[in-house]
Each structure stands twice: as structure tokens, then as C-alpha cells.
Design an enzyme around this catalytic site. Structure first.
Site, PDB file in Angstrom:
ATOM      1  N   ARG A   1      -6.112  -5.831  -2.056  1.00  0.00           N
ATOM      2  CA  ARG A   1      -5.038  -5.173  -1.539  1.00  0.00           C
ATOM      3  C   ARG A   1      -5.409  -4.751   0.175  1.00  0.00           C
ATOM      4  NH1 ARG A   1      -5.837  -2.193  -6.250  1.00  0.00           N
ATOM      5  NH2 ARG A   1      -4.162  -2.588  -7.724  1.00  0.00           N
TER       6      ARG A   1
ATOM      7  N   LYS B   1      -6.430   1.738  -6.109  1.00  0.00           N
ATOM      8  CA  LYS B   1      -5.460   2.792  -6.227  1.00  0.00           C
ATOM      9  C   LYS B   1      -5.841   3.758  -7.133  1.00  0.00           C
ATOM     10  CE  LYS B   1      -0.962   0.253  -6.000  1.00  0.00           C
ATOM     11  NZ  LYS B   1       0.161  -0.244  -6.667  1.00  0.00           N
TER      12      LYS B   1
ATOM     13  N   HIS C   1       0.589  -9.141   1.135  1.00  0.00           N
ATOM     14  CA  HIS C   1       0.404  -8.908  -0.476  1.00  0.00           C
ATOM     15  C   HIS C   1       0.433 -10.322  -0.975  1.00  0.00           C
ATOM     16  CE1 HIS C   1      -0.647  -5.970  -3.390  1.00  0.00           C
ATOM     17  NE2 HIS C   1       0.239  -6.578  -4.175  1.00  0.00           N
TER      18      HIS C   1
ATOM     19  N   ARG D   1      -2.534 -11.895  -2.133  1.00  0.00           N
ATOM     20  CA  ARG D   1      -2.886 -11.413  -3.319  1.00  0.00           C
ATOM     21  C   ARG D   1      -2.353 -12.174  -4.642  1.00  0.00           C
ATOM     22  NH1 ARG D   1      -5.386  -6.755  -5.877  1.00  0.00           N
ATOM     23  NH2 ARG D   1      -4.200  -5.840  -7.529  1.00  0.00           N
TER      24      ARG D   1
ATOM     25  N   HIS E   1      -5.964  -3.890 -11.807  1.00  0.00           N
ATOM     26  CA  HIS E   1      -4.789  -3.436 -12.665  1.00  0.00           C
ATOM     27  C   HIS E   1      -5.256  -2.616 -13.795  1.00  0.00           C
ATOM     28  CE1 HIS E   1      -2.101  -7.167 -11.178  1.00  0.00           C
ATOM     29  NE2 HIS E   1      -1.933  -6.122 -10.161  1.00  0.00           N
TER      30      HIS E   1
ATOM     31  N   TYR F   1       1.911 -12.878 -13.555  1.00  0.00           N
ATOM     32  CA  TYR F   1       1.428 -14.047 -13.067  1.00  0.00           C
ATOM     33  C   TYR F   1       1.550 -15.339 -14.091  1.00  0.00           C
ATOM     34  CZ  TYR F   1       0.147 -11.249  -9.116  1.00  0.00           C
ATOM     35  OH  TYR F   1       0.190 -10.223  -8.231  1.00  0.00           O
TER      36      TYR F   1
END
Length: 301
Positions: A152, A176, A241, A244, A267, A276
Site C-alpha cells: 500500500r 492497516k 493502488h 497492488r 488482508h 482477484y
């Protein structure tokens, strides 16, 4: 308690939870908009509004007005998430007994497939930096880490030299929720980082510096990418992004398993990574329709 006082209290709580300045400001903006609406509904001035007069009907009316003005469902869901966090906090602090958002359903979101770049497009961007110059060498590091490790932007700009373990081909990033993870880097990235650091004559612990010698910002990364995109004449809009997204898509296309990709991306939920797989399925359909004589000129369900 006055709404303004509650907002300040909530902001202090968010800062204590190490929320970013961007997140806190975004929540305050959304909540401020809601309280201006609530004050209008109650017929009082915003500065005299108290949180105890807020009920489920005001929340639903607020969302209804947003919908009437054509606000996207994703934006509505974000504002509702801010309200949920805020009122949950007030209930936990026993400032309120009843959470007015508890019985409000979130708007259903249609899931958009993330945009990605094809391999030849990525390769063009990876060759666009002038690595004979300091800033060009730095830009090469940026591209290699965004695409080669799927970082990120916030993780990228937050890197310090101490986060690098180039001997073992690893970097430590803060993702995150301040969750740390260790991820591999490519040999290309290692070479780019070593070349960049050799060209620097400082001992600044920050990995990526701007021309003033301070840490790059998220906005700076977008500007750098825009320059490289213009240099290779890509027609589509490219944002950081997207690299990514390309990282994850190309991994799955190459046979990587979903759990490994989830770990690499950081994630928390597998469902975030599963998006994806839809991309790869769509590409398989496209290839089938274009290549098979019995499938041409018809839609695949």
C-alpha cells in the site's frame, strides 16, 4: 452531552487508538455533516444540539436525503460506518444508553472489480525511470516495491532503513490497524534499493526522500507515478493502488494459492482477496470467447 463535545471526545479516542490524521478528519467531517442535518431536523442551532436527541428515524432520514441527492452507496456506507463507530463509542462510555444506529441496515454494495495493468504495461513503467540520477533511482525503488511486493502507498512511504533485510530479501511493513507483517522483495527491488542508497550521501533513517530530504507523502507517490505514466504514454488512468491490484492478479495468474496472496497483501479476511479470483475468471472467459471457434460472438453467462 453536546454534539460538539462528543465529537472532540471521539476524536481523542481515535488518536489514542493510533488512527491516522486522515481517518480522524474524515470521521469528523462525516459526523459534522450528520449533526448539522440533525440540528435542522430538531429545529435547533448546531452548537446547541445534544447527542441524546438522536434517534433511528433521524439517522434513516439522513441516509434518505443522501440517496435523494444521488450520493453513491459506497459513500453512504462510509458515512454510516462513521456513525456506527461514534455511537458505539458513546454507548461504551455510558454517555448514551441506546445506540440509534443499531437497527439501521447498511446499503447493499455492488462489488466492483479492481482495475489492474497487464504485464507489458507494468514492464513499461518499470523501465521508465532514469536510474542514473538520484530521484530517478528513488522512483525505481517505488515502482519495484509497489508492484513487486504489493505494498500500500502508506506502507511504502512509512518505510525506514531499519525495516529492510536485504540479505534475506525481506522487508517489515506496518499495515492497516498498525499490524506488522514481513514480506519478500524481488531481486530487482533489492538491486534498486542498494543502488539508490549508494547514491545518497546522508544518514537519514527514512528510505524514500523527496528533493528536500524529507519523507515522501502519499500525494508525492501519485505525482511520481503520473509522470512515469505520461512518459510511457499509457492512455488509461493509473493510480498507485492499481499496482497492488496488478501484483495480486499476476500472482494468481501464475498459480499462487489464495491464502498465500492474502498473507502477502495483509488482508484480514479472505473475502477481500477473493475479489482477484473474479478478475482471473473474467480473463479466462475473454480468452475463451476470443480463441474458441464455437464461442466467438456470443456472451458467456
Amino acid at each position: 452531552m453536546l454534539a460538539d463535545e462528543a465529537l472532540s471526545l471521539f476524536a481523542g479516542h481515535q488518536y489514542s487508538q493510533n488512527r491516522s490524521e486522515h481517518t480522524v478528519v474524515a470521521y469528523q467531517t462525516d459526523l459534522g455533516q450528520f449533526f448539522r442535518f440533525a440540528a435542522l431536523e430538531q429545529g435547533v442551532e448546531p452548537e446547541s444540539l445534544t447527542v441524546d436527541v438522536i434517534d433511528v428515524y433521524i439517522v434513516r432520514s439522513f441516509l434518505g436525503v443522501l440517496a435523494e441527492h444521488g450520493l453513491a452507496r459506497k459513500s453512504m456506507a462510509r458515512k454510516l460506518a462513521a456513525l456506527r463507530s461514534f455511537f458505539k463509542f458513546l454507548c461504551r462510555k455510558e454517555i448514551l444508553e441506546i445506540n440509534p444506529v443499531q437497527r439501521v441496515a447498511s446499503p447493499k454494495l455492488g462489488r466492483k472489480l479492481p482495475h489492474f495493468l497487464y504485464l507489458d504495461q507494468v514492464e513499461g513503467l518499470l523501465k521508465a525511470s532514469d536510474c542514473t540520477k538520484l530521484l530517478g533511482s528513488r522512483d525505481q525503488v517505488i515502482m519495484e516495491l509497489l508492484y513487486g511486493s504489493g505494498l500500500r502507498v502508506s506502507e511504502l512511504v512509512g518505510l525506514n532503513r531499519e525495516n529492510l533485510d536485504l540479505e534475506n530479501g525481506l522487508i517489515r511493513v506496518l499495515g492497516k490497524g498498525n499490524k506488522e507483517r514481513v514480506i519478500p522483495v524481488t531481486n530487482y527491488a533489492i538491486q534498486a534499493i542498494e543502488s539508490y542508497l549508494k547514491m545518497r550521501s546522508d544518514h537519514n533513517p527514512v528510505l524514500l526522500l523527496n528533493y528536500k530530504g524529507t519523507r515522501l507523502s502519499d500525494r508525492s507517490i501519485r505525482r511520481i507515478l503520473n509522470k512515469l505514466v505520461a512518459k510511457v504514454s499509457l492512455e488509461q488512468h493509473v493510480h498507485p493502488h492499481m499496482l497492488r491490484h496488478s501484483f495480486a492478479t499476476h500472482l494468481l495468474d501464475g498459480g499462487a494459492d489464495l491464502r498465500s496472496v492474502q498473507e502477502l497483501l495483509g488482508h484480514q479476511k479472505l473475502s477481500s482477496t477473493q475479489i482477484y479470483t473474479h478478475l482471473t475468471r473474467e480473463r479466462v472467459k475473454e480468452v475463451y470467447v476470443e480463441a474458441h471457434p464455437r464461442a466467438k460472438n456470443r456472451n458467456i453467462p
